[in-house]
Design a protein around this motif. Sequence first.
Motif, PDB file in Angstrom:
ATOM      1  N   ALA A  87     -54.913 117.468  10.128  1.00 47.84           N
ATOM      2  CA  ALA A  87     -55.739 117.238   9.385  1.00 47.84           C
ATOM      3  C   ALA A  87     -55.663 115.930   8.347  1.00 47.84           C
ATOM      4  O   ALA A  87     -54.447 114.852   8.888  1.00 47.84           O
ATOM      5  CB  ALA A  87     -54.642 118.241   8.003  1.00 47.84           C
ATOM      6  N   ARG A  91     -55.761 116.376   3.739  1.00 49.83           N
ATOM      7  CA  ARG A  91     -55.160 117.735   4.573  1.00 49.83           C
ATOM      8  C   ARG A  91     -56.635 118.599   4.569  1.00 49.83           C
ATOM      9  O   ARG A  91     -56.644 119.700   4.649  1.00 49.83           O
ATOM     10  CB  ARG A  91     -53.533 118.522   3.179  1.00 49.83           C
ATOM     11  N   TRP A 101     -55.762 124.067   5.283  1.00 47.67           N
ATOM     12  CA  TRP A 101     -54.409 124.071   4.963  1.00 47.67           C
ATOM     13  C   TRP A 101     -53.811 125.520   4.126  1.00 47.67           C
ATOM     14  O   TRP A 101     -54.867 125.265   3.900  1.00 47.67           O
ATOM     15  CB  TRP A 101     -54.784 123.080   4.389  1.00 47.67           C
ATOM     16  N   ALA A 133     -44.677 121.743   8.344  1.00 42.17           N
ATOM     17  CA  ALA A 133     -46.269 120.240   8.197  1.00 42.17           C
ATOM     18  C   ALA A 133     -45.433 119.663   8.629  1.00 42.17           C
ATOM     19  O   ALA A 133     -43.977 119.145   8.269  1.00 42.17           O
ATOM     20  CB  ALA A 133     -46.485 121.069   6.853  1.00 42.17           C
ATOM     21  N   ASN A 141     -51.846 114.408   8.991  1.00 46.39           N
ATOM     22  CA  ASN A 141     -50.725 115.808   9.012  1.00 46.39           C
ATOM     23  C   ASN A 141     -50.823 117.082  10.195  1.00 46.39           C
ATOM     24  O   ASN A 141     -52.280 116.772  10.591  1.00 46.39           O
ATOM     25  CB  ASN A 141     -50.969 116.581   7.574  1.00 46.39           C
TER      26      ASN A 141
END
Lengths: 460, 227
Positions: A87, A91, A101, A133, A141
């Motif tokens: 991402a 996110r 997410w 994460a 991310n």
Amino acid sequence: MRAPDILRTQAYRIVLVYVAVFAVSVTALLAFTYWNTKRALDAQTDQIIEAEITGLSEQYQQLGLRGLAEVVVSRSAHGGSGLYLLANRFRQPIVGNLDAWPAKKEGPDNFVEFDYQRRVENALETRKARGRAFLLPGGFNLLVAQDVHERYLTERLFTTTLPWTVGLVLLLGLIGGALMSRNMLARLDSINRTSAEIIDGDLSRRVPVGASHDEFDALAENLNAMLDRIERLMKGVREVTDSVAHDLRTPLNRLRNRLEATLRHLDPGSDQAGEIEAAVAETDQLITTFNALLLIAEADAGVTRGEMVPIDLAPIAEDMAELYAPLAEEKGVSLSITPAGATMIDGNRSLISQALANLVDNAIKYTPSGGSVTVTALETPQGVELRVADSGPGIPPQERLRVVERFVRLEASRNSPGTGLGLSLVAAVARLHDARLLLEDNKPGLRAVIRFPRPAPRVR
Amino acid sequence: MRILVVEDDLEAQRYLVNGLKEAGHVVDDAADGETGLTLALSRPYDVAIIDRMLPKVDGLKVVADMREHANTTPVLFLSALSEVDDRVKGLKAGGDDYLTKPYAFVELLARIDALMRRRSPQSVKTRLQVGDLELDLLTRTAQRAGSAIDLQPREFRLLEYLMRHASQVVTRTMLLESVWEYHFDPQTNVIDVHISRLRAKIDKGFDTALLHTVRGAGYMIRAARAT
């Protein structure tokens, strides 16, 4: 033996405690196993995730964002338990097999457990996942997760089965305990029943002894040996009482006969006649004391137990109040009787009347003029009671136990007539009836209570 | 009166016989149950005084046998056994009264008197009279010299018993037994107090007393002796 009886026994209480301890142990053991297994599985999942993250971050460093995206796409297409999402810094998904997410915040170690949707055979299914994460250099991310739904289902199965398992353990334990204690109780019960029959006056009963020579048989043998001894002693006491009654009454009878015969030949007004009359009075006092002592001994030995019949206490209370009414009136003491309800007991009318007469007599004797004496026969939750309450000086609490002993008279009453056997006789009559003599504070005064057990239909 | 005494304690027997003879009775004696039973069945007696524990044949058995032979002589048991249980056994065996040793001789005499009078059919009487004192057993009323006397139910029974045994000594024990139906020693002079209340009702305000105290024995109700 009925079920509620079993529940009240000591044996069953021990079983209950044992079953409780057992259930707690089983629960603890299962919980420990569960927790350990869960930890090992978690560690395994986390290791896989760590390894993937290490691999993917290496890919990113070598091939850049495009290379990483390709790897993620290829791995996502694999269809295994691995879940990936690359991402942007906000996110928002770029590539991966997760749609969004996860909303859940990550834990302190960046791990997160979340639900996600997955298409399984044309249907969307919500499944559990655990992942980590990872913030890539450049603000991207990356979420690497594992599907842990199967493990979750196993866990849930375990947690739902646990209470049932514990319940089953408890149930089996209780049934087993009941069977075990029932067996033990049957033997204790026979001992108890025999004891009850002996307490009821049948001294010839003995506890049955089994053939196994275990602790119960030893107990039964000891009890029987003890009973043999008690029976011998009681027989001895009874023989002594009988022979004392006969051997002392005969000379007392002769003594009184002689005195009376002498008196008949004397001039009624003479000094000698006066002396002989005084001697007769002394003899009579001796006979009264002797009779009272003998009656106490007989009552204690249970000699008179044979003629226990159902009697009503209320008419006896009325009779005694009526008998003593003029005496009370003469002394200026008000004597009243409180009416009562059901007051039937098994007993000996004559002995109970004698006991009540003694109590009423005492109450009137020790209540000063202007005071009051109340006689009551009533049924209470504790049993059927005869009460004589007065407003006299009462008996100090520390003396109450002492006054029922034979010949004990308190300082204050030394100079009034009496043998000191009145209350002992009452106590003996009470004992004979399995009743209790209670001396209580009437605030002010004394309240003497004879509390009879309810005449329960006895179970044989 | 002809009295049979069956008693194995010879000294007690001697005093009993002497006392009864002095009181003007004709007395036969026996020292064991067998002789006693033979005497009781062979001669008519007004009263039999029988010890409960006798050699050869027990006192209870003697009376039971007498009753079996349709002998209705009133029997007074004498016994060192004092329990109510023994008393009940004695009365069930056919005894008419029961006296515990040691006893007062006057008590014995009073009981013999009462037993002998029991044979006369007095129970059908509906009125009792002693001097100018009258007791109506049907209306349960009492009056003396024409004026009514208010009596409590127990006082009425007390007076009735005394009047049924008019001119006889009635002891405190007999009163407790007959009027209250109790067999025990009251510790105090509780019967005396009842008597003095009764006396206040029937004798107070009259020139002659009817209810007399017999010293060392008990009470007696009788009309003033004719002078």
